[in-house]
Design a protein around this motif. Structure first.
Motif, mmCIF file in Angstrom:
data_model
loop_
_atom_site.group_PDB
_atom_site.id
_atom_site.type_symbol
_atom_site.label_atom_id
_atom_site.label_comp_id
_atom_site.label_asym_id
_atom_site.label_seq_id
_atom_site.Cartn_x
_atom_site.Cartn_y
_atom_site.Cartn_z
ATOM 1 N N GLY B 19 41.569 -31.781 16.498
ATOM 2 C CA GLY B 19 42.392 -32.743 17.243
ATOM 3 C C GLY B 19 42.958 -33.810 16.341
ATOM 4 N N SER B 20 42.108 -34.409 15.489
ATOM 5 C CA SER B 20 42.607 -35.499 14.631
ATOM 6 C C SER B 20 43.588 -34.961 13.584
ATOM 7 N N TYR B 21 43.338 -33.712 13.128
ATOM 8 C CA TYR B 21 44.284 -33.111 12.178
ATOM 9 C C TYR B 21 45.650 -32.949 12.833
ATOM 10 N N LEU B 22 45.647 -32.418 14.060
ATOM 11 C CA LEU B 22 46.921 -32.204 14.757
ATOM 12 C C LEU B 22 47.628 -33.530 15.009
ATOM 13 N N ILE B 23 46.854 -34.548 15.395
ATOM 14 C CA ILE B 23 47.466 -35.852 15.662
ATOM 15 C C ILE B 23 48.086 -36.420 14.382
ATOM 16 N N SER B 24 47.339 -36.325 13.262
ATOM 17 C CA SER B 24 47.875 -36.902 12.024
ATOM 18 C C SER B 24 49.113 -36.126 11.565
ATOM 19 N N GLU B 25 49.100 -34.791 11.745
ATOM 20 C CA GLU B 25 50.275 -33.976 11.424
ATOM 21 C C GLU B 25 51.494 -34.449 12.222
ATOM 22 N N ARG B 26 51.237 -34.651 13.508
ATOM 23 C CA ARG B 26 52.286 -35.059 14.436
ATOM 24 C C ARG B 26 52.854 -36.425 14.011
ATOM 25 N N LEU B 27 51.914 -37.349 13.703
ATOM 26 C CA LEU B 27 52.346 -38.698 13.303
ATOM 27 C C LEU B 27 53.138 -38.636 12.004
ATOM 28 N N ASN B 28 52.653 -37.828 11.042
ATOM 29 C CA ASN B 28 53.347 -37.706 9.766
ATOM 30 C C ASN B 28 54.739 -37.130 9.934
ATOM 31 N N ALA B 29 54.851 -36.151 10.832
ATOM 32 C CA ALA B 29 56.146 -35.516 11.038
ATOM 33 C C ALA B 29 57.166 -36.534 11.551
ATOM 34 N N TYR B 30 56.692 -37.462 12.363
ATOM 35 C CA TYR B 30 57.615 -38.451 12.917
ATOM 36 C C TYR B 30 57.721 -39.701 12.059
ATOM 37 N N GLN B 31 56.932 -39.739 10.967
ATOM 38 C CA GLN B 31 56.942 -40.935 10.131
ATOM 39 C C GLN B 31 58.314 -41.070 9.471
ATOM 40 N N ASP B 32 58.888 -42.231 9.600
ATOM 41 C CA ASP B 32 60.217 -42.471 9.061
ATOM 42 C C ASP B 32 60.082 -42.918 7.607
ATOM 43 N N ILE B 33 60.606 -42.116 6.686
ATOM 44 C CA ILE B 33 60.435 -42.434 5.263
ATOM 45 C C ILE B 33 61.078 -43.785 4.930
ATOM 46 N N GLU B 34 62.146 -44.126 5.637
ATOM 47 C CA GLU B 34 62.795 -45.407 5.325
ATOM 48 C C GLU B 34 61.894 -46.595 5.655
ATOM 49 N N GLU B 35 61.101 -46.449 6.714
ATOM 50 C CA GLU B 35 60.150 -47.522 7.031
ATOM 51 C C GLU B 35 59.056 -47.620 5.975
ATOM 52 N N VAL B 36 58.625 -46.458 5.484
ATOM 53 C CA VAL B 36 57.605 -46.444 4.427
ATOM 54 C C VAL B 36 58.165 -47.146 3.187
ATOM 55 N N ILE B 37 59.403 -46.826 2.837
ATOM 56 C CA ILE B 37 60.032 -47.427 1.650
ATOM 57 C C ILE B 37 60.104 -48.949 1.809
ATOM 58 N N GLU B 38 60.523 -49.392 2.985
ATOM 59 C CA GLU B 38 60.584 -50.843 3.253
ATOM 60 C C GLU B 38 59.212 -51.486 3.038
#
Lengths: 170, 188
Positions: B19-38
């Protein structure tokens, strides 16, 4: 369930130990993060101020940033050295520069009294007339770091003393 | 009885892990790289920044080309990010001071992790650049546009110490030819 008092006390004790350990590590982590943030802030300042090149190898625990002088750093140091050659009490931290300890270098030039004394002497030594107020201790910082003339009469003084070449006639 | 408890515990742990693996995968997939860069810029305290380009080396690695610092944006940076199970993570960043002022084009050599990168500011009039090395190799670097214009080349073969840069305008006319030198030993 019917637990003995001894068992309950032990349970509570264990729980407290867990909370204590958690809080200790959490506190240490927060302090580490604050220290890292401060180090990165200092690096950012020194990179901007001395026009340095930088390699950020690690941004946390521990922060690892390598600093290297750029061509623009050399220009800053040249202006600094020229003033120091004429006014030896205006310290030029040769050893710290060689070592690349830019924080130490920066502490040397932030001596307001030294800056003020030197700028006063420059106005005294100059043979040109000038208008307006004399420069303050920030005048030399503006000149050395940004080659900015503030107040503007310092430009004539620097030309007169041979630090800057005369302006080209238009 | 004991066996049943063990089975239940193992099942619960397995389900939680998946479950936690799937959730983290899901979150990573939607993670916006531009927000990470900021966020990384904020962490590095490299304020007043401008991103020129994001280059994906593969699905899990990205290079961000940017410049920072008020008022002139003269610190040209490149940052490598890597995608891990925790999402996009900082790997390394290099910042080089390059004041364009009246120059047509400037450039610097840097190695970031295992890549060789050449980059620098170029005049806003240049629409295309052709780089010709002494041994006759030809490259067309990318040009990113933001506060300034920045050219960059992710080099996959032998680095070169000197090359001719030919700048073309939008009509394909030659604007300028410049020879640039690169210090392959930087930063030593």
């Amino acid at each position: 369930m019917n637990l003995s008092l001894k068992y309950k006390v032990l349970m509570i004790f264990m729980l407290l130990v867990f909370i204590g350990v958690f809080l200790y590590y959490y506190g240490a982590k927060v302090r580490q993060e604050e220290a890292d943030a401060e180090a990165l802030r200092d690096y950012s300042y020194i990179v901007r101020e001395y026009a340095l090149d930088a390699v950020y190898k690690s941004k946390e625990n521990p922060v690892e940033v390598e600093l290297y002088p750029s061509a623009y750093t050399e220009a800053i140091l040249e202006r600094w050295k020229a003033i120091s050659d004429r006014y030896p009490e205006f310290e030029y931290p040769e050893a710290a520069i060689e070592e690349g300890d830019w924080f130490k270098v920066n502490r040397v030039i932030k001596d307001a009294e030294m800056l003020k004394d030197t700028v006063d002497k420059m106005y005294e030594d100059a043979t040109v007339e000038f208008e307006g107020l004399k420069g303050s201790f920030t005048t030399l910082l503006d000149y050395i770091f940004y080659q900015k003339y503030e107040p503007s009469n310092i430009e004539d003084i620097l030309i007169d003393l041979g630090f800057e070449s005369p302006r080209e006639e238009e | 009885m004991k066996k049943r408890i063990i089975v239940i515990i193992v099942t619960v742990i397995t389900l939680l892990t998946i479950g936690s693996y799937l959730i983290s995968e899901r979150l990573n997939a939607y993670q916006d790289i531009e927000e990470v860069i900021e966020q990384e810029f904020r962490t590095l305290r490299q304020y007043v920044e401008d991103v020129y380009a994001i280059e994906y080396l593969d699905d899990d690695r990205a290079l961000v080309f940017y410049s920072w610092d008020f008022p002139a944006y003269y610190n040209f940076g490149v940052m490598e990010l890597e995608k891990t199970w925790r999402g996009w993570q900082f790997v390394e960043a290099i910042s080089n001071r390059m004041e364009r002022k009246t120059a047509w084009v400037k450039g610097t050599y840097a190695e970031i992790t295992d890549r060789v990168i050449l980059r620098g500011p170029v005049s806003g009039n240049a629409e295309e650049i052709v780089i010709i090395t002494d041994d006759g190799r030809e490259y067309r670097p990318e040009i990113g546009r933001a506060e300034w214009q920045m050219w960059y080349l992710i080099l996959e073969d032998e680095p070169f110490e000197e090359a001719t840069f030919i700048l073309y305008d939008s009509d394909g006319e030659v604007l300028r030819e410049e020879v640039l030198q690169f210090d392959l030993n930087w930063p030593e």
